[in-house]
Design a protein around this motif. Structure first.
Motif, PDB file in Angstrom:
ATOM      1  N   UNK A 129     -89.095-106.904  15.912  1.00  0.00           N
ATOM      2  CA  UNK A 129     -88.755-107.960  16.870  1.00  0.00           C
ATOM      3  C   UNK A 129     -88.427-107.402  18.255  1.00  0.00           C
ATOM      4  N   UNK A 130     -88.806-108.125  19.277  1.00  0.00           N
ATOM      5  CA  UNK A 130     -88.488-107.751  20.660  1.00  0.00           C
ATOM      6  C   UNK A 130     -86.973-107.644  20.850  1.00  0.00           C
ATOM      7  N   UNK A 131     -86.544-106.641  21.639  1.00  0.00           N
ATOM      8  CA  UNK A 131     -85.103-106.485  21.888  1.00  0.00           C
ATOM      9  C   UNK A 131     -84.548-107.704  22.623  1.00  0.00           C
ATOM     10  N   UNK A 132     -85.329-108.264  23.521  1.00  0.00           N
ATOM     11  CA  UNK A 132     -84.861-109.464  24.240  1.00  0.00           C
ATOM     12  C   UNK A 132     -84.621-110.616  23.266  1.00  0.00           C
ATOM     13  N   UNK A 133     -85.470-110.721  22.270  1.00  0.00           N
ATOM     14  CA  UNK A 133     -85.310-111.788  21.277  1.00  0.00           C
ATOM     15  C   UNK A 133     -84.034-111.553  20.462  1.00  0.00           C
ATOM     16  N   UNK A 134     -83.801-110.285  20.097  1.00  0.00           N
ATOM     17  CA  UNK A 134     -82.591-109.971  19.318  1.00  0.00           C
ATOM     18  C   UNK A 134     -81.334-110.321  20.108  1.00  0.00           C
TER      19      UNK A 134
ATOM     20  N   UNK B 141     -93.380-106.512  25.729  1.00  0.00           N
ATOM     21  CA  UNK B 141     -93.518-106.615  24.276  1.00  0.00           C
ATOM     22  C   UNK B 141     -94.915-107.109  23.894  1.00  0.00           C
ATOM     23  N   UNK B 142     -95.355-108.159  24.571  1.00  0.00           N
ATOM     24  CA  UNK B 142     -96.675-108.713  24.241  1.00  0.00           C
ATOM     25  C   UNK B 142     -97.768-107.676  24.513  1.00  0.00           C
TER      26      UNK B 142
ATOM     27  N   UNK C  17     -85.310-121.021  18.504  1.00  0.00           N
ATOM     28  CA  UNK C  17     -85.536-121.565  19.861  1.00  0.00           C
ATOM     29  C   UNK C  17     -85.171-120.524  20.913  1.00  0.00           C
ATOM     30  N   UNK C  18     -84.005-119.883  20.718  1.00  0.00           N
ATOM     31  CA  UNK C  18     -83.527-118.910  21.706  1.00  0.00           C
ATOM     32  C   UNK C  18     -84.418-117.668  21.733  1.00  0.00           C
ATOM     33  N   UNK C  19     -84.784-117.181  20.540  1.00  0.00           N
ATOM     34  CA  UNK C  19     -85.599-115.961  20.470  1.00  0.00           C
ATOM     35  C   UNK C  19     -86.983-116.203  21.072  1.00  0.00           C
ATOM     36  N   UNK C  20     -87.563-117.351  20.788  1.00  0.00           N
ATOM     37  CA  UNK C  20     -88.913-117.643  21.304  1.00  0.00           C
ATOM     38  C   UNK C  20     -88.896-117.742  22.827  1.00  0.00           C
ATOM     39  N   UNK C  21     -87.870-118.416  23.364  1.00  0.00           N
ATOM     40  CA  UNK C  21     -87.783-118.534  24.826  1.00  0.00           C
ATOM     41  C   UNK C  21     -87.627-117.152  25.452  1.00  0.00           C
ATOM     42  N   UNK C  22     -86.863-116.281  24.790  1.00  0.00           N
ATOM     43  CA  UNK C  22     -86.624-114.940  25.337  1.00  0.00           C
ATOM     44  C   UNK C  22     -87.886-114.081  25.275  1.00  0.00           C
ATOM     45  N   UNK C  23     -88.601-114.143  24.152  1.00  0.00           N
ATOM     46  CA  UNK C  23     -89.758-113.256  23.996  1.00  0.00           C
ATOM     47  C   UNK C  23     -90.891-113.653  24.944  1.00  0.00           C
ATOM     48  N   UNK C  24     -90.950-114.916  25.294  1.00  0.00           N
ATOM     49  CA  UNK C  24     -91.982-115.360  26.247  1.00  0.00           C
ATOM     50  C   UNK C  24     -91.827-114.663  27.595  1.00  0.00           C
ATOM     51  N   UNK C  25     -90.604-114.198  27.870  1.00  0.00           N
ATOM     52  CA  UNK C  25     -90.363-113.504  29.140  1.00  0.00           C
ATOM     53  C   UNK C  25     -90.452-111.992  28.982  1.00  0.00           C
ATOM     54  N   UNK C  26     -90.814-111.547  27.768  1.00  0.00           N
ATOM     55  CA  UNK C  26     -90.918-110.114  27.497  1.00  0.00           C
ATOM     56  C   UNK C  26     -92.392-109.688  27.568  1.00  0.00           C
ATOM     57  N   UNK C  27     -92.891-109.594  28.794  1.00  0.00           N
ATOM     58  CA  UNK C  27     -94.302-109.217  29.001  1.00  0.00           C
ATOM     59  C   UNK C  27     -94.631-107.895  28.325  1.00  0.00           C
TER      60      UNK C  27
ATOM     61  N   UNK D 118     -96.232-112.425  18.943  1.00  0.00           N
ATOM     62  CA  UNK D 118     -94.873-112.498  19.491  1.00  0.00           C
ATOM     63  C   UNK D 118     -93.817-111.945  18.542  1.00  0.00           C
ATOM     64  N   UNK D 119     -94.208-111.645  17.309  1.00  0.00           N
ATOM     65  CA  UNK D 119     -93.320-110.919  16.403  1.00  0.00           C
ATOM     66  C   UNK D 119     -92.094-111.664  15.886  1.00  0.00           C
ATOM     67  N   UNK D 120     -92.195-112.984  15.707  1.00  0.00           N
ATOM     68  CA  UNK D 120     -91.025-113.733  15.218  1.00  0.00           C
ATOM     69  C   UNK D 120     -91.307-114.471  13.901  1.00  0.00           C
ATOM     70  N   UNK D 121     -92.122-113.860  13.042  1.00  0.00           N
ATOM     71  CA  UNK D 121     -92.552-114.574  11.824  1.00  0.00           C
ATOM     72  C   UNK D 121     -91.391-115.088  10.979  1.00  0.00           C
ATOM     73  N   UNK D 122     -90.309-114.324  10.902  1.00  0.00           N
ATOM     74  CA  UNK D 122     -89.195-114.728  10.022  1.00  0.00           C
ATOM     75  C   UNK D 122     -88.475-115.968  10.540  1.00  0.00           C
ATOM     76  N   UNK D 123     -88.570-116.227  11.834  1.00  0.00           N
ATOM     77  CA  UNK D 123     -87.783-117.317  12.405  1.00  0.00           C
ATOM     78  C   UNK D 123     -88.447-118.680  12.283  1.00  0.00           C
ATOM     79  N   UNK D 124     -89.763-118.694  12.059  1.00  0.00           N
ATOM     80  CA  UNK D 124     -90.538-119.905  11.888  1.00  0.00           C
ATOM     81  C   UNK D 124     -90.524-120.771  13.154  1.00  0.00           C
TER      82      UNK D 124
END
Ligand SMILES: *Cc1c(COP(=O)(O)O)cnc(C)c1O
Length: 377
Positions: A51-56, A283-284, A271-281, A237-243
């Motif tokens: 998982x992205x550090x920003x998402x964590x 990571x993608x 919701x929070x992790x997805x919003x954060x990872x979208x800003x993690x260029x 985006x690496x968030x499979x566990x969060x659905x």
């Protein structure tokens, strides 16, 4: 009659005929069964980078509000999506978005909104298994179009449209075959499908693809009011566990989906992790690069082993073992490598392997090589 068969008889007829989705084998299950460690799981097309550090960080920050219900409208995530999509040249209103508990949830919501037991739902042979499950669960008739070269044959799908057709599912690229549909063919198809038929374009792997002729479904929604594009945070985006996943459609369609959607279908951490990872260029970018390199490594190795594979646009590759794939699957398990059988798609000699980190791919390749040495392949 066995009790469980008796109980199964209580279910509505379409559910009686269903088989549950077969997920990839979890690592700890194999550990328990074989008492081995150091297992590599390449079975569910998960992101090998973790998982992205920003998402964590976003998840940690969100825990403080853990006793409250999530924002049922997902405002912050929708806003982050609007921003992300605007970088890609799209102007998408929040009213055009629907959030799901994974994109599977959205596929299910869509099926329940637009089809019932009098409907026909079209999808392709070898297309993602969830379309059939959702379709059968509402008692709709599944109309399966034959595939061409393991991919969708849009002409064959078009020919099968009838008065009863309510819904067409297209996976681009498709899982488990990794095939894709180019822009011209998709545009031609969308131009002739009647407006009364909803077309779902499932773009679960689109982030991995930068080809010029790969269609960007979201750019087509404005023109085609019957089009729903679904995407997910589970893969690149690496968030499979969060659905968590999202759909983009005409606001009128989103309004319909919203009536059936469970009020709090996406939890606050997701919701929070997805919003954060979208800003993690970064990571993608790293995910896409890692996948491209791993894909080369895997394709080359399969070629060396003399095993045929279906060229893939996703983060997985499906190859022909040339023998009963279940046998190879079991032997790979014993060597600590979990891949995915695809016999449920009628592809009995094939296995699907997800692209992992370099050393994970190597472990898989070594294991295959040793099976070849033993004469199993
Ligand atoms: C993995 C996958 C999905 C996404 O599932 P989630 O529910 O979002 O985890 C959707 N469609 C296809 C074709 C997939 O392979």
């Amino acid at each position: 009659m066995k009790k469980s068969d008796q109980l199964s008889g209580l279910a509505v007829a379409p559910v009686q005929a269903l088989h549950p989705y077969q997920p990839g084998k979890p690592i700890d299950e194999l550990e328990r069964e074989l008492g081995i460690s150091d297992i590599v799981k390449l079975a569910s097309n998960e992101n090998p980078l973790g998982m992205s550090e920003l998402a964590k960080q976003a998840i940690s920050a969100e825990l403080a509000e853990g006793s409250r219900y999530p924002d049922g409208n997902g405002y912050k995530l929708k806003y982050a999506l609007k921003e992300y999509l605007s970088f890609q040249g799209h102007d998408i209103s929040l009213e055009s978005m629907t959030l799901g508990n994974g994109s599977n949830d959205l596929l299910d919501i869509i099926t329940r909104c637009f089809s019932d037991r009098d409907s026909e739902v079209i999808f392709s042979e070898y297309a993602f298994a969830v379309y059939a499950i959702s379709c059968h669960a509402v008692g709709a008739k599944a109309v399966v179009a034959p595939s061409k070269d393991w991919g969708h044959d849009l002409d064959a799908m078009y020919e099968r449209i009838s008065e009863k057709t309510k819904l067409i599912f297209i996976a681009n690229p498709n899982n488990p075959t990794g095939t894709s549909i180019n822009k011209d063919l998709l545009l031609e198809f969308l131009a002739k499908v009647p407006e009364r038929v909803i077309v779902v374009l499932d773009e679960a792997y689109c982030e991995y693809i930068s080809d010029e002729d790969f269609p960007d479904g979201i750019g087509l929604v404005e023109k085609h009011t019957n089009l729903i594009v679904t995407r997910t945070f589970s893969k690149a985006w690496g968030l499979a566990s969060l659905r968590v996943g999202y759909a983009v459609s005409h606001p009128g369609i989103a309004n319909i989906l919203n009536r059936v959607r469970h009020p709090f279908n996406v939890n606050s951490l997701a919701l929070a992790a997805a919003a954060a990872v979208l800003r993690d260029d970064a990571y993608l970018k790293a995910s896409v690069e890692c996948n491209a390199q791993g894909m080369c490594q895997m394709a080359l190795a399969l070629e060396h082993l003399g095993l045929e594979f279906i060229p893939s646009k996703g983060n997985f590759i499906t190859f022909d073992t040339g023998v009963d794939a279940m046998e190879i699957y079991q032997r790979l398990l014993k060597l600590g490598v979990i891949v995915r059988p695809v016999a449920n798609y009628g592809m009995n000699s094939f296995l699907r392997v997800s692209i992992g980190l370099e050393q994970e791919n190597s472990k898989f390749i070594k294991a295959l090589d040793s099976l070849r040495e033993e004469g199993c392949l």
